[in-house]
Design a protein around this motif. Structure first.
Motif, short mmCIF file in Angstrom:
data_model
loop_
_atom_site.label_atom_id
_atom_site.label_comp_id
_atom_site.label_asym_id
_atom_site.label_seq_id
_atom_site.Cartn_x
_atom_site.Cartn_y
_atom_site.Cartn_z
N ARG A 14 72.59 19.14 41.58
CA ARG A 14 72.38 20.19 40.58
C ARG A 14 72.90 21.54 41.08
O ARG A 14 73.55 22.28 40.35
N GLY A 50 73.86 13.17 33.35
CA GLY A 50 72.73 13.88 32.76
C GLY A 50 72.57 15.27 33.34
O GLY A 50 72.31 16.24 32.61
N ILE A 51 72.73 15.39 34.65
CA ILE A 51 72.60 16.70 35.31
C ILE A 51 73.74 17.63 34.88
O ILE A 51 73.52 18.82 34.59
N GLY A 81 75.26 22.63 29.49
CA GLY A 81 74.83 22.77 28.11
C GLY A 81 75.69 22.00 27.13
O GLY A 81 75.62 22.22 25.91
N SER A 140 75.33 17.55 32.10
CA SER A 140 75.04 17.93 30.72
C SER A 140 74.04 19.07 30.67
O SER A 140 74.20 20.05 29.91
N GLU A 141 72.98 18.97 31.48
CA GLU A 141 71.95 20.02 31.48
C GLU A 141 72.49 21.34 32.01
O GLU A 141 72.19 22.40 31.46
#
Length: 290
Positions: free
Chosen positions: A277, A212-213, A219, A215-216
């Motif tokens: 992150r 998920g990280i 992008g 992906s964020e």
């Protein structure tokens, strides 16, 4: 005098820079000195040769107050245990012969657990403990940088793979934080005895959390896929890893999936600053985009 082994590796290189920036006198062991960063090579004394060569280690350790060492990986070895002995026995002998005062080295978490995957770690510990040298072992979970090996599959398939439950929350750390911990110990002449220092990163994350990280930050949708251990082993061998090394790594990952890395309590002292992150923004994303 501080001696740093593996000065061109991802941990050794960063440790070297930090120690040099303190103004300390440094000697390094390097098989290929040309790989040392030019700005660092000008400031160090170099002993050229292999960490498996007793003569090289004895020359490098002469007059040393502290030594930084880690076991170089060899994915082509037919026996992980023999590789440990081949490299750790000369280390132990040279530490004793040259009366090294302090040794800082890197190993994995779960060293006291009853795990076949960590038997090699126990062998390393035993060889060093028998020398009686004051030592600190930096105990690591998985490096965040390990994901760089899967940068291509993340880029092309939007996926990364391990034989570990995607919901198991695990510690992971950045190599920059390992280097910081190593440099602090090498520059501190006050500690004695034999002990370990866990380096756990700032938080426990599952591989699904990491997906998920990623992906964020990138992008682009990225997901984690758990794969069977045998399929993972076969893929490692497909890309050149020897069967014994692939088997060892799969056994370790199986032990991690069983909780090996969840046994060390998280304390403020064991918690290091670089978040996953931040690692993705500064290291993984450029590798994927590049």
């Amino acid at each position: 005098m501080i001696v740093i082994c593996t000065p061109t590796g991802q941990i050794g290189r960063q440790t070297l820079t930090r120690v040099l920036d303190s103004g300390a006198k440094v000697r390094v062991i390097a098989r290929d000195p040309s790989r040392i960063a030019p700005e660092d090579r000008e400031r160090v004394e170099v002993v050229q040769g292999s960490l498996a060569d007793a003569d090289v280690l004895n020359e490098a350790f002469a007059g040393a107050e502290s030594v930084f060492w880690l076991l170089p990986s060899d994915p082509t070895t037919d026996s992980v245990e023999d590789n440990v002995r081949r490299l750790a026995k000369p280390l132990a002998d040279a530490v004793t012969r040259q009366n090294v005062k302090r040794l800082v080295y890197v190993a994995g978490l779960g060293h006291r657990e009853n795990s076949d995957a960590e038997a090699t770690g126990r062998l390393l510990d035993e060889l060093i403990e028998k020398t009686g040298v004051d030592s600190r072992v930096l105990r690591m979970p998985a490096f965040m940088e390990n994901l760089l090996w899967q940068a291509e599959s993340i880029k092309r398939q939007g996926m990364f793979f391990y034989p570990v439950d995607g919901d198991r929350k695990l510690p992971s750390c950045a190599t920059r934080d390992i280097a910081d911990a190593a440099a602090r110990l090498l520059l501190d002449g006050s500690w004695t005895g034999q002990d370990y220092v866990p380096v756990l990163g700032p938080e426990d994350l599952s591989y699904n959390d990491m997906a998920g990280i990623i992906s964020e930050v990138t992008g682009t949708p990225v997901r984690y896929q758990q794969v069977p251990a045998e399929a993972y082993k076969a893929n490692l061998m497909k890309y050149g890893m020897a069967e014994a090394s692939a088997e060892w790594l799969v056994n370790l990952l199986t032990a991690i999936d069983g909780g090996l890395y969840n046994t060390e309590p998280r304390t403020p002292q064991a918690t290091t600053p670089t978040s996953f992150r931040q690692f993705c923004e500064e290291v993984l994303k450029p590798a994927i985009v590049g």
